[in-house]
Each structure stands twice: as structure tokens, then as C-alpha cells.
Design an enzyme around this catalytic site. Structure first.
Site, PDB file in Angstrom:
ATOM      1  N   THR A 236       0.936  -1.203   0.210  1.00  0.00           N
ATOM      2  CA  THR A 236      -0.061  -0.084  -0.173  1.00  0.00           C
ATOM      3  C   THR A 236       0.849   1.210   0.029  1.00  0.00           C
ATOM      4  OG1 THR A 236      -0.253  -0.031   2.569  1.00  0.00           O
ATOM      5  CG2 THR A 236      -1.793  -0.934   1.220  1.00  0.00           C
TER       6      THR A 236
ATOM      7  N   PHE B   7       2.422  -8.045   4.827  1.00  0.00           N
ATOM      8  CA  PHE B   7       1.656  -8.672   5.845  1.00  0.00           C
ATOM      9  C   PHE B   7       0.159  -8.450   5.712  1.00  0.00           C
ATOM     10  CE2 PHE B   7       1.666 -10.278  10.473  1.00  0.00           C
ATOM     11  CZ  PHE B   7       1.276 -11.349  10.195  1.00  0.00           C
TER      12      PHE B   7
ATOM     13  N   ALA C  13       4.871   0.305   8.021  1.00  0.00           N
ATOM     14  CA  ALA C  13       4.018   1.059   8.923  1.00  0.00           C
ATOM     15  C   ALA C  13       3.091   0.299   9.730  1.00  0.00           C
ATOM     16  CB  ALA C  13       3.079   2.192   8.261  1.00  0.00           C
TER      17      ALA C  13
ATOM     18  N   TYR D 199       4.290  15.207  15.215  1.00  0.00           N
ATOM     19  CA  TYR D 199       4.841  14.479  14.344  1.00  0.00           C
ATOM     20  C   TYR D 199       6.501  14.584  14.809  1.00  0.00           C
ATOM     21  CZ  TYR D 199       3.152  11.722  10.503  1.00  0.00           C
ATOM     22  OH  TYR D 199       2.623  10.813   9.938  1.00  0.00           O
TER      23      TYR D 199
END
Length: 392
Positions: A51, A74, A140, A235
Site C-alpha cells: 500500500t 503482511f 508502517a 510528528y
């Protein structure tokens, strides 16, 4: 089955196979319309390939440089009653399109943090690829099991030092409101670094080097988002920021450790986009909705595929790529320049529940969110009966 989006909070719990294939085809079409990548890598490993930026990296390497790609991800496969994850369908579509072009590819589905998946990848590379020219690290994940201790670490999204209150947008309730985030503990910080920092990136490179699978002048990059003033408290000066700093540490360590193959390791800073990860982060849905509107007005808006094509052509495979003081590659300049940020900050100060849909490009944000899961494409018939069981 007829598949309609099932959205819960900031995630969509299903995906559309035809729509995901459309998403992949559009990215491939974009790459094929660009000039070929000069000095493109021929054997590429993408860790986190299914993705977002990882998928765009695999598409760019394969269709822009004719590379043999090994992807690690995964994902959940489909059943008779449940759809697969979007990444499963994206990978199936990538395989189908790559096969049509006669490209070489292979995908491994499993926990990229584990030593078992690293070993399976090494065996495939040895038997089928030769040495690797480029390793893209684009994981991620909210959790990581340490392969040595077996301990499970969980990342958190918290500011460091003090409580932080800011505006955010609740996509579920269509509501602009304030959110207060409590500061992270030392354990929160350490756990987040363990999951999202550079340790696993280093383990991958060590495993490949120990197996003599890194080509001379091999490059590797891990992706980061740095942002500016509005996103900095969540962030930069936050748990994620510490993890990203650890990527910088790992990048320098990799350069120093693998001089024998002249390895070049870069952290690449990319722009804020709607991804499955960013949707979960407070502040980001509001910030991204505003920055989308500003950048589209300026004619500088890019998606994952445009960013990654530029990373390959202006960064990784450019003769003299521009680096910041920390040695990072930056593709985020259209977003982070002072002029664009000043416009976003002005909108941020003005935005309220009442004017949000006038000031922000929420339509663009929401459509990109739907696209992640294969929904929202005008040329896909979402009333059609489709088979969810798509295999690789």
C-alpha cells in the site's frame, strides 16, 4: 458479493478487488507515461510493498526501470464471506499487470519483523535474483515483536514533555473539535522507537550483507514525514519524531558499517498524504484536508506515485541529489515551503465546524481515503456482484 465500504472511525474494514486493481493500474499508467528512469536498479527489495509509498516504490521500480522486484507485506487473504485487505488485492493486481509486461516478481506474505521472513526472502534472492541494488524500507506497523527476546512492543502517538491541545477533524462525526493529548512516558518513547525506528531496517541490511546479497553501490532508503509548525507537536516533538530520529541514526550507521559494498543509506522525507497510517494520527485529517486545497490551487499537489517517481529520478538515481544537513532526501518541498505553509496556517486559524467544508478540500481527502480500499473510482461498478476470492 456486492461490496460497499464499511468505514469504522479512521479505518475501512473491507476492500474492493476491482477498485484496488484500478488504483494499481492508474499508478502503472502514470509511470509508463514518464521518461524511463536512467541508471534504474535491476533487483529491488521492497519491505512493506502493498500500500501507499511502498506500493508506489514497487510499481516505479518495476514499470519505470524493468526491475525484478521482491515485495514483503503482511496481508489477510479473502474468504467466501470476507474480503481481503486492500494490500492483498493491490499485490494481486500488481502481479497480474507485471506478468502481462513479462516482468519478474515475487511476493512474500508474513511478518517482516521476523527472522523467518528475512530468511525466506534471502533464499528467494539467492535462488532467483542475484544481488540487490535497492532496498526500500516502507513499513508502517503499530506493533513489533522483537525476534530475539520475543517481547511485543506497541507504538503510541503522544507529545513529549507536556500535554498538547490542538484542533483536529473527526471524520466519523464530521466534526472539527479540540483534542488534548497527554505526554508520553519514557516507556512510551522507547516502545515507539523500538517499533518505528531504525532497528529492523538495520537487521534487514545486516541479514542481506551477511548472505553476500548486497550489490556494490547498493542503495537503501527508509521513508519519513517531517512536516512543519502545524504538525510538529504530534510528528516532530513527539514519540513518532523520536522514532524518525532513530531512522537518521540508522542511516548513518548503515553508511559506516557497509563501506565494503559502498552502501548508501538515505532517509527520504515525503509529503503528507492520506494513508492508512496518517488517517489514525490526530491533527492529520484536518491538516491534510487544508494542505490538499492549497496545493491543488497552486498546482503542486502530488500523490504517492508522483512523489516516488521524483524520488527515483531527482533523488536516488540523480547524479548529485540535494540533501539536507542530516543527509536526508526531500521530496516534500512543495508542501513545506514557507509560502505554502503560511497559507495553510492562515486557514488553520480560521477553520471552524461551520466553515470547514468551505475552507478545506475534505472531498479530496475523503476520496483518497476511499481509493486506498478500492472505493470511489468513477469507472468501477460498485453495484456489481464480484468474487472476493482473488489469489496471487
Amino acid at each position: 458479493m456486492v461490496i460497499k465500504p464499511k468505514i469504522r472511525g479512521f479505518i475501512c474494514t473491507n476492500a474492493h478487488p476491482v477498485g484496488c486493481a484500478e488504483n494499481v493500474k492508474r499508478q502503472i499508467s502514470y509511470i509508463k507515461q514518464q521518461p524511463p528512469i536512467e541508471n534504474a536498479p535491476k533487483n529491488v527489495l521492497v519491505i512493506g510493498c502493498s500500500t501507499g509509498y511502498g506500493l508506489a516504490s514497487r510499481i516505479t521500480a518495476a514499470f519505470g526501470g524493468q526491475a525484478h522486484t521482491l515485495g514483503v507485506c503482511f496481508e489477510k487473504e479473502p474468504t467466501e464471506k470476507k474480503t481481503a485487505t486492500a494490500g492483498w488485492y493491490n499485490t494481486a493486481a500488481f502481479h497480474q499487470e507485471a506478468e502481462k509486461e513479462g516482468l519478474k516478481f515475487h511476493s512474500i506474505n508474513g511478518d517482516a519483523f521476523s527472522d523467518e521472513i528475512k530468511q525466506e526472502s534471502i533464499e528467494y534472492i539467492k535462488d532467483n535474483m542475484g544481488k540487490i541494488d535497492l532496498v526500500v524500507y516502507s513499513l508502517a506497523s503499530p506493533k513489533r515483536k522483537d525476534p530475539e527476546s520475543g517481547e511485543l512492543y506497541c507504538s503510541v502517538l503522544k507529545p513529549i514533555g507536556k500535554q498538547y491541545t490542538t484542533k483536529t477533524y473527526n471524520t466519523d462525526k464530521d466534526q472539527v473539535h479540540e483534542v488534548t493529548l497527554d505526554p508520553a512516558t519514557d516507556d512510551d518513547i522507547a516502545n515507539t522507537v523500538k517499533v518505528m525506528g531504525g532497528e529492523d531496517w538495520e537487521r534487514w541490511i545486516k541479514a542481506l550483507h551477511d548472505a553476500d546479497l548486497l550489490a556494490n553501490d547498493c542503495q537503501t532508503t527508509a521513508y519519513t514525514y517531517i512536516g512543519k509548525k502545524l504538525t510538529w507537536p504530534i510528528y516532530g516533538h513527539a514519540t513518532i519524531g523520536r522514532a524518525k530520529e532513530d531512522l537518521d541514526r540508522a542511516s548513518s550507521a548503515l553508511d559506516d558499517t557497509y563501506k565494503d559494498v559502498n552502501l548508501k543509506a538515505y532517509v527520504s522525507s515525503l509529503k503528507a498524504l492520506v494513508t492508512q497510517a496518517s488517517s489514525a494520527i490526530p491533527v492529520m485529517p484536518l491538516y491534510i484536508s487544508l494542505i490538499y486545497g492549497v496545493m491543488k490551487e497552486e498546482g503542486t499537489h502530488e500523490g504517492c506515485i508522483e512523489q516516488i517517481y521524483r524520488l527515483f529520478t531527482e533523488g536516488l538515481y540523480a547524479e548529485n541529489p540535494e540533501l539536507d544537513d542530516a543527509g536526508r532526501l526531500h521530496m516534500d518541498g512543495y508542501e513545506t515551503n514557507d509560502k505554502t505553509q503560511a497559507k495553510v496556517e492562515a486557514l488553520w486559524d480560521k477553520v471552524t465546524q461551520e466553515n470547514f467544508h468551505d475552507l478545506a478540500d475534505y472531498e479530496g481527502y475523503h476520496n483518497d481515503f476511499l481509493n486506498l480500499f478500492g472505493f470511489g473510482f468513477e469507472n468501477v461498478d460498485y453495484d456489481a456482484d464480484v468474487n472476493p476470492k482473488v489469489n496471487w
